[in-house]
Design a protein around this motif. Structure first.
Motif, short mmCIF file in Angstrom:
data_model
loop_
_atom_site.label_atom_id
_atom_site.label_comp_id
_atom_site.label_asym_id
_atom_site.label_seq_id
_atom_site.Cartn_x
_atom_site.Cartn_y
_atom_site.Cartn_z
N CYS A 86 -38.90 -56.03 -39.69
CA CYS A 86 -37.88 -55.41 -40.53
C CYS A 86 -36.76 -54.95 -39.59
O CYS A 86 -37.02 -54.17 -38.68
N LYS A 87 -35.55 -55.45 -39.82
CA LYS A 87 -34.45 -55.18 -38.91
C LYS A 87 -33.24 -54.61 -39.63
O LYS A 87 -32.96 -54.98 -40.77
N GLN A 88 -32.54 -53.72 -38.95
CA GLN A 88 -31.30 -53.16 -39.46
C GLN A 88 -30.49 -52.66 -38.27
O GLN A 88 -31.05 -52.24 -37.26
N THR A 89 -29.17 -52.69 -38.40
CA THR A 89 -28.29 -52.19 -37.35
C THR A 89 -27.76 -50.82 -37.75
O THR A 89 -27.37 -50.61 -38.90
N ILE A 90 -27.78 -49.90 -36.79
CA ILE A 90 -27.23 -48.56 -37.00
C ILE A 90 -26.23 -48.28 -35.88
O ILE A 90 -26.52 -48.50 -34.70
N ARG A 91 -25.06 -47.80 -36.28
CA ARG A 91 -24.05 -47.42 -35.29
C ARG A 91 -24.20 -45.92 -35.04
O ARG A 91 -24.13 -45.11 -35.96
N VAL A 92 -24.43 -45.56 -33.79
CA VAL A 92 -24.56 -44.16 -33.38
C VAL A 92 -23.22 -43.74 -32.81
O VAL A 92 -22.68 -44.39 -31.92
N VAL A 93 -22.69 -42.62 -33.34
CA VAL A 93 -21.37 -42.13 -32.94
C VAL A 93 -21.47 -40.69 -32.43
O VAL A 93 -22.46 -40.00 -32.69
N ASP A 94 -20.41 -40.24 -31.74
CA ASP A 94 -20.36 -38.86 -31.25
C ASP A 94 -20.33 -37.87 -32.40
O ASP A 94 -21.12 -36.93 -32.45
N VAL A 95 -19.40 -38.09 -33.34
CA VAL A 95 -19.24 -37.19 -34.48
C VAL A 95 -18.94 -38.04 -35.71
O VAL A 95 -18.12 -38.95 -35.65
N ILE A 96 -19.61 -37.73 -36.81
CA ILE A 96 -19.33 -38.44 -38.06
C ILE A 96 -18.12 -37.76 -38.70
O ILE A 96 -18.11 -36.54 -38.90
N GLU A 97 -17.11 -38.56 -39.00
CA GLU A 97 -15.88 -38.02 -39.59
C GLU A 97 -16.09 -37.73 -41.07
O GLU A 97 -16.74 -38.50 -41.78
N VAL A 103 -31.19 -36.36 -37.03
CA VAL A 103 -32.44 -36.84 -37.62
C VAL A 103 -32.18 -37.21 -39.08
O VAL A 103 -31.54 -36.46 -39.80
N LYS A 104 -32.69 -38.37 -39.50
CA LYS A 104 -32.50 -38.85 -40.87
C LYS A 104 -33.82 -39.35 -41.44
O LYS A 104 -34.66 -39.90 -40.72
N ASP A 105 -33.98 -39.19 -42.76
CA ASP A 105 -35.10 -39.80 -43.48
C ASP A 105 -34.76 -41.27 -43.72
O ASP A 105 -33.63 -41.59 -44.12
N GLN A 129 -26.92 -41.82 -26.84
CA GLN A 129 -25.84 -42.69 -26.37
C GLN A 129 -25.14 -43.32 -27.56
O GLN A 129 -25.80 -43.93 -28.41
N SER A 130 -23.82 -43.19 -27.65
CA SER A 130 -23.06 -43.78 -28.75
C SER A 130 -22.91 -45.28 -28.54
O SER A 130 -22.36 -45.71 -27.52
N GLU A 131 -23.44 -46.07 -29.48
CA GLU A 131 -23.28 -47.52 -29.49
C GLU A 131 -23.98 -48.08 -30.73
O GLU A 131 -24.53 -47.33 -31.52
N LYS A 132 -23.97 -49.40 -30.88
CA LYS A 132 -24.66 -50.05 -31.99
C LYS A 132 -26.09 -50.37 -31.55
O LYS A 132 -26.30 -50.91 -30.46
N TYR A 133 -27.05 -50.03 -32.40
CA TYR A 133 -28.46 -50.25 -32.08
C TYR A 133 -29.11 -51.09 -33.17
O TYR A 133 -28.77 -50.98 -34.34
N PRO A 144 -29.52 -45.39 -42.62
CA PRO A 144 -28.08 -45.13 -42.63
C PRO A 144 -27.35 -46.17 -41.76
O PRO A 144 -27.89 -46.65 -40.77
N ALA A 145 -26.14 -46.51 -42.14
CA ALA A 145 -25.34 -47.45 -41.35
C ALA A 145 -24.77 -46.77 -40.11
O ALA A 145 -24.59 -47.40 -39.07
#
Length: 156
Positions: A143-154, A59-61, A118-122, A51-52
C-alpha cells in the motif's frame, strides 16, 4: 536448426507460464515466488486515508483498508509492516492485528504516524506480513501513498 529449436523452446515456456498464471486466477503468482510468501496469504489494498501534506514532526491518524484474498483467516500472528526506509520513518514499524479477519473480507487498520523532521516528499509504504517465530514474511500488495512534509502548513 539449433536456433529454431531454442526459439521454439522459449515460446513454449512463455505459453506454459501464461497458462499457469491464467489458471491460478491470481495477480500474485509471481509475487509469491519472488518473496517466498505462501499461496495461503494474499492482500490487496482497497483504500487508504493519509494526508497529502503534513507539518514536520506532526502526528496524524491514518488508515489502510485491505482485502484478505488468501485462503486463511488473519489472526494476531499477522501484522501490517512498514516497508519504508528506515522502517521507523513514520514513528512506527508494525501494527499487530487485534482480532481475527476472515478470508474474503476487508480489514481497516487505523494507526498514527509522525512526520519526519526533514521537509521533502516521502513515500509511505505498508504491507501485510505473517510472523513466524522471529521471522516476518511479507505478502500481497504494498500500500503506497506520497506525503509532502513541510516546515509549516499555511492556513487558507
Amino acid at each position: 536448426m539449433k536456433k529454431s529449436l531454442e526459439r521454439n523452446f522459449i515460446i513454449a515456456l512463455i505459453i506454459i507460464l501464461l497458462a499457469y498464471t491464467i489458471t491460478m486466477g491470481s495477480p500474485n503468482v509471481f509475487n509469491n515466488l519472488i518473496t517466498g510468501a505462501t499461496a495461503l496469504d494474499y492482500a490487496r489494498c482497497t483504500s487508504s486515508i493519509f494526508p497529502a501534506i503534513m507539518q514536520k514532526g506532526s502526528v496524524k491518524d491514518v488508515s489502510l483498508t485491505l482485502l484478505n484474498l488468501g485462503r486463511k483467516d488473519w489472526d494476531s500472528s499477522y501484522v501490517l509492516v512498514s516497508k519504508n526506509s528506515p522502517s521507523d520513518l513514520w514513528g512506527i514499524e508494525k501494527i499487530r492485528l487485534n482480532k481475527i479477519f476472515k478470508k474474503n473480507n476487508e480489514v481497516t487498520i487505523n494507526f498514527k504516524i509522525r512526520a519526519p523532521l526533514q521537509s521533502e516528499k516521502y513515500l509511505v509504504e505498508w504491507q501485510m506480513a505473517k510472523v513466524l517465530d522471529s521471522k516476518v514474511e511479507t505478502f500481497g500488495e504494498r500500500c503506497k501513498q506520497t506525503i509532502r512534509v513541510v516546515d509549516v502548513i499555511e492556513c487558507k
